[in-house]
Enzyme design. Structure first.
Site: not given
Lengths: 319, 209
Positions: A47, A104, A176, A188, A258
């Site tokens: 990001d 995005k 974030g 998983r 990010g």
């Protein structure tokens, strides 16, 4: 760990087309959409909010950048409506680097996607990190030449996105937060469901497809391959080289980072270290070496103290 | 094609696994019966008969080649006759000249000039059939992903396939490079051709000793 059952061959992902799309040639074909994701494998997508950060990412070895106005950690702090970034800002980042630039769009906001396609971004992330624009529908991603990546928490969600035209899947994780726990949960979950599929006969597959709300053809293909039928990255909470290697050992093909890089003390060094940890994800000695003296990581957030979880956002019913 | 799948079983081909679609190349080698050897550091280069530089991001792979100190050794091995095959990013990393990006760390062993992302961004990526001079006008299916172009070739470089005016598959002695991705198709011809080049260079090596 998800036991990639069959040897991956070059056409594995392109053949997903027969399950989701008709055959074509020229631009915007399924093969070139999944193909770019195949080229990103073993890489780190970072990001960035400025051309300068984009250059740092490129020089550190990022295989692509995600152009954003605000990184997830800041979106969280502000608690405002988060939308597609300013196209001019994205173009500025495109001009600064030679690697692919992603951007995005809000979930279901097909016009933001049209705008991003028009300015020539290389991949669109239909992302839960932005405020959803449609509580029921996702973007019909078959309508675009530009490919899409979408997040998932489980197998049903991943296959629904692929059915809508996503050529690339990532875990949702919790962006974030700098906390890897949700990304691990989602990886998983997908792996575990694929392992379950392997023991099923066709009769059971029909019922399982219905249970998880995914198209039978894609469920069957996933069982036969022993993995998702498109490239799958980890995202949402990767903050350290060890986090990145953990996700790789859980069977992911690469990682998105990010807030983890530019919210840390030494972004350049951390970015390089995470790139190296993805290449050498099984080599403890290399991982130890690259983890040294990185300065402080971004400050993490415990899941219990999160006001709003994006991955399981109740505002979006049709995940 | 009626080929014998065991004819390449004595060949050990190093596949550079720093970043990119190396698994697809290894799968292709597996189909042809050759052994793929993962190359992630310089000591993995010992004992290989050839090397493949996969598709991926050339800036990422170039940087890692340099940072892991693989670059000088591999460059020397190729200059000494090791058979090398690069697709897309691999082609860029093999090129002597890269237009507008001369600082890119790379092998630079092949006498060609390339331009990165020559066709534009991902929305301009395309698949098409290209004309192959080498296979007597037969078609090759070329998947082009943010593909480079080969704008000029040196005297010793043979053009094996072209798209319009541009060479897309070239050979110079022990080196083969292409701007598209045969590893993303079911067509094994380009990899077979490469393994024949590996065979040749291996035989030449044997004669020298």
């Amino acid at each position: 760990m998800n036991g990639h059952a069959k040897v991956l061959d070059g056409t594995t992902f392109a053949k997903t087309e027969s399950a989701v799309n008709g055959g074509e040639t020229g631009t915007g074909t399924w093969a070139v959409k999944v193909g770019l994701a195949q080229m990103l494998k073993g890489g780190v997508i970072m990001d960035v909010v400025t051309p300068e950060q984009a250059k740092i990412a490129e020089e550190a070895g990022a295989c692509a950048v995600m152009a954003l106005e605000r990184i997830p950690a800041d979106i969280r702090k502000n608690g405002e409506v988060a939308r597609m970034s300013d196209p001019e800002m994205i173009e500025g980042i495109k001009a600064a680097v030679s690697i692919p630039v992603m951007a995005k769009a809000r979930i279901g906001h097909f016009v933001e996607a049209q705008i991003l396609e028009a300015i020539g971004v290389d991949y669109i992330d239909e992302s839960e990190v932005l405020t959803p624009a449609d509580e029921v529908h996702h973007i019909n991603k078959h309508n675009y030449s530009v490919p899409f990546v979408c997040g998932c928490r489980n197998l049903g969600e991943a296959l629904r996105r692929i059915n809508e035209g996503a050529a690339f899947i990532r875990t949702k994780g919790e962006a974030g937060t700098g906390n890897i726990v949700e990304a691990v949960r989602h990886a998983r979950s997908v792996n575990g469901e694929i392992r379950k599929l392997k023991g099923m006969d066709e009769d059971e597959l029909y019922n399982y497809a219905k249970t998880i709300g995914a198209p039978f053809a894609l469920v069957k293909q996933t069982r036969d391959l022993g993995r998702l039928p498109v490239v799958q990255f980890a995202a949402g909470g990767v903050a350290t080289p060890a986090d990145a290697a953990l996700m790789m050992q859980l069977g992911m093909d690469g990682v998105f980072v990010g807030s983890g890089i530019f919210k840390s003390e030494n972004p350049k060094k951390r970015a390089e270290a995470i790139v190296k940890s993805v290449t050498h994800y099984k080599d403890g000695k290399v991982l130890a070496e690259v983890s040294k003296n990185l300065g402080s990581a971004m400050v993490g957030i415990e899941m219990d103290s999160l006001v709003q979880k994006w991955a399981g956002d109740a505002r979006h019913q049709a995940a | 094609m009626g080929r014998n799948v065991n004819m390449y079983e004595d060949l050990k081909i190093g596949v550079l696994e720093l970043q990119g679609d190396f698994a697809e190349h290894s799968a292709m080698l597996g189909r042809l019966g050759a052994h793929a050897v993962p190359i992630r550091s310089v000591e993995h280069l010992v004992g290989i008969d050839g090397v493949i530089i996969p598709g991926g991001e050339s800036t990422t792979i170039g940087k890692l080649l340099r940072d892991w100190d693989i670059l000088p050794t591999l460059k020397k091995m190729i200059a000494d006759g090791l058979a090398c095959f690069g697709t897309c990013a691999g082609c860029i990393l093999m090129a002597k000249d890269v237009t507008g990006y001369d600082t890119l760390p790379r092998l630079g062993t092949m006498d060609v000039t390339v331009t990165r992302n020559a066709y534009g961004s991902q929305v301009d990526s395309f698949e098409t059939d290209v004309l192959s001079e080498f296979w007597k006008g037969e078609k090759l299916h070329a998947i082009n992903i943010r593909a480079p172009s080969i704008d000029a070739v040196g005297e010793g470089v043979q053009i094996l396939a072209s798209f319009g005016e541009k060479a897309v598959l070239v050979r110079e002695n022990n080196m083969i490079a292409c701007t598209f991705h045969p590893e993303l198709t079911d067509d094994t011809r380009v990899h077979e051709l490469y393994l024949e080049v590996v065979r040749e260079s291996k035989n030449t090596e044997a004669l020298k000793n």
